[in-house]
Design a protein around this motif. Sequence first.
Motif, PDB file in Angstrom:
ATOM      1  N   ALA A   1       2.796   4.377   6.791  1.00 39.45           N
ATOM      2  CA  ALA A   1       3.508   3.036   6.517  1.00 39.45           C
ATOM      3  C   ALA A   1       2.321   1.940   6.902  1.00 39.45           C
ATOM      4  N   ALA A   2       1.244   2.111   7.683  1.00 41.00           N
ATOM      5  CA  ALA A   2       0.418   1.079   7.842  1.00 41.00           C
ATOM      6  C   ALA A   2      -0.439   1.095   6.637  1.00 41.00           C
ATOM      7  N   ALA A   3      -0.635   2.273   5.787  1.00 47.21           N
ATOM      8  CA  ALA A   3      -1.374   2.112   4.731  1.00 47.21           C
ATOM      9  C   ALA A   3      -0.625   1.402   3.592  1.00 47.21           C
ATOM     10  N   GLU A   4       0.496   1.500   3.736  1.00 48.54           N
ATOM     11  CA  GLU A   4       1.561   0.834   2.609  1.00 48.54           C
ATOM     12  C   GLU A   4       1.453  -0.456   2.736  1.00 48.54           C
ATOM     13  N   LEU A   5       1.470  -1.003   4.041  1.00 50.40           N
ATOM     14  CA  LEU A   5       1.322  -2.312   4.178  1.00 50.40           C
ATOM     15  C   LEU A   5       0.062  -2.871   4.213  1.00 50.40           C
ATOM     16  N   ALA A   6      -0.974  -2.121   4.102  1.00 56.09           N
ATOM     17  CA  ALA A   6      -2.331  -2.819   3.908  1.00 56.09           C
ATOM     18  C   ALA A   6      -2.455  -3.012   2.422  1.00 56.09           C
ATOM     19  N   ARG A   7      -1.903  -1.922   1.477  1.00 54.45           N
ATOM     20  CA  ARG A   7      -1.739  -2.182  -0.052  1.00 54.45           C
ATOM     21  C   ARG A   7      -0.879  -3.389  -0.442  1.00 54.45           C
ATOM     22  N   LEU A   8      -0.026  -3.701   0.531  1.00 49.75           N
ATOM     23  CA  LEU A   8       0.946  -4.719  -0.284  1.00 49.75           C
ATOM     24  C   LEU A   8       0.199  -5.874   0.165  1.00 49.75           C
ATOM     25  N   VAL A   9      -0.392  -6.010   1.372  1.00 52.87           N
ATOM     26  CA  VAL A   9      -1.032  -7.396   1.510  1.00 52.87           C
ATOM     27  C   VAL A   9      -2.258  -7.579   0.819  1.00 52.87           C
ATOM     28  N   ALA A  10      -3.006  -6.411   0.422  1.00 55.33           N
ATOM     29  CA  ALA A  10      -4.218  -6.821  -0.454  1.00 55.33           C
ATOM     30  C   ALA A  10      -3.777  -7.300  -1.732  1.00 55.33           C
ATOM     31  N   ALA A  11      -2.418  -6.709  -2.448  1.00 53.98           N
ATOM     32  CA  ALA A  11      -1.883  -7.382  -3.619  1.00 53.98           C
ATOM     33  C   ALA A  11      -1.430  -8.695  -3.483  1.00 53.98           C
ATOM     34  N   ALA A  12      -0.922  -9.045  -2.400  1.00 55.66           N
ATOM     35  CA  ALA A  12      -0.230 -10.419  -2.078  1.00 55.66           C
ATOM     36  C   ALA A  12      -1.152 -11.630  -1.945  1.00 55.66           C
TER      37      ALA A  12
ATOM     38  N   LEU B   1       7.133  -9.219   0.954  1.00 53.44           N
ATOM     39  CA  LEU B   1       8.259  -9.739   2.031  1.00 53.44           C
ATOM     40  C   LEU B   1       9.232  -8.815   2.273  1.00 53.44           C
ATOM     41  N   GLY B   2      10.052  -8.049   1.166  1.00 50.43           N
ATOM     42  CA  GLY B   2      10.703  -6.980   1.151  1.00 50.43           C
ATOM     43  C   GLY B   2      10.525  -5.950   2.186  1.00 50.43           C
ATOM     44  N   TRP B   3       9.129  -5.451   2.276  1.00 50.41           N
ATOM     45  CA  TRP B   3       8.690  -4.429   2.914  1.00 50.41           C
ATOM     46  C   TRP B   3       8.837  -4.916   4.187  1.00 50.41           C
ATOM     47  N   LEU B   4       8.456  -5.954   4.504  1.00 51.68           N
ATOM     48  CA  LEU B   4       8.406  -6.420   6.063  1.00 51.68           C
ATOM     49  C   LEU B   4       9.600  -6.730   6.381  1.00 51.68           C
TER      50      LEU B   4
ATOM     51  N   VAL C   1       0.993   0.463  15.637  1.00 51.71           N
ATOM     52  CA  VAL C   1       2.778   1.171  16.241  1.00 51.71           C
ATOM     53  C   VAL C   1       3.236   1.738  15.091  1.00 51.71           C
ATOM     54  N   LEU C   2       2.734   1.784  13.882  1.00 56.40           N
ATOM     55  CA  LEU C   2       3.432   2.255  12.457  1.00 56.40           C
ATOM     56  C   LEU C   2       2.770   3.621  12.319  1.00 56.40           C
ATOM     57  N   PRO C   3       3.609   4.439  11.644  1.00 63.30           N
ATOM     58  CA  PRO C   3       2.885   5.654  11.228  1.00 63.30           C
ATOM     59  C   PRO C   3       1.919   5.346  10.214  1.00 63.30           C
TER      60      PRO C   3
END
Length: 98
Positions: free
Chosen positions: A33-44, A90-93, A28-30
């Motif tokens: 935004a979905a790509a940014e979330l995937a990048r943040l998850v991969a780093a975390a 966490l901040g992004w979420l 449901v994300l643009p």
Amino acid sequence: MKVTLATHGGQAAAIHLRLPPRVLDTDVLPEDAAAELARLVAAAVPAAEEERHGRAPDAMSYTITVEDEGRSTVLTQSDAAMSPAFAALLGWLEKHFA
């Protein structure tokens, strides 16, 4: 990918007990935004696997569950000991749940 955020503890612990975890589905994300979330998850993920110690009374703890392609990864950290990568995720979420 589906990401769930649950919070525990803190000075408002009784309030958090009544709140369900928040869920975000990348479908449901643009796309950006979905790509940014995937990048943040991969780093975390690797940062969360490092053991962190630190105790603080009334500290909040956060559980981020990532479900992707049939796999589930659970990341848990607290205000007392949080990696920069986990804090960024966490901040992004928090910003996108608002």
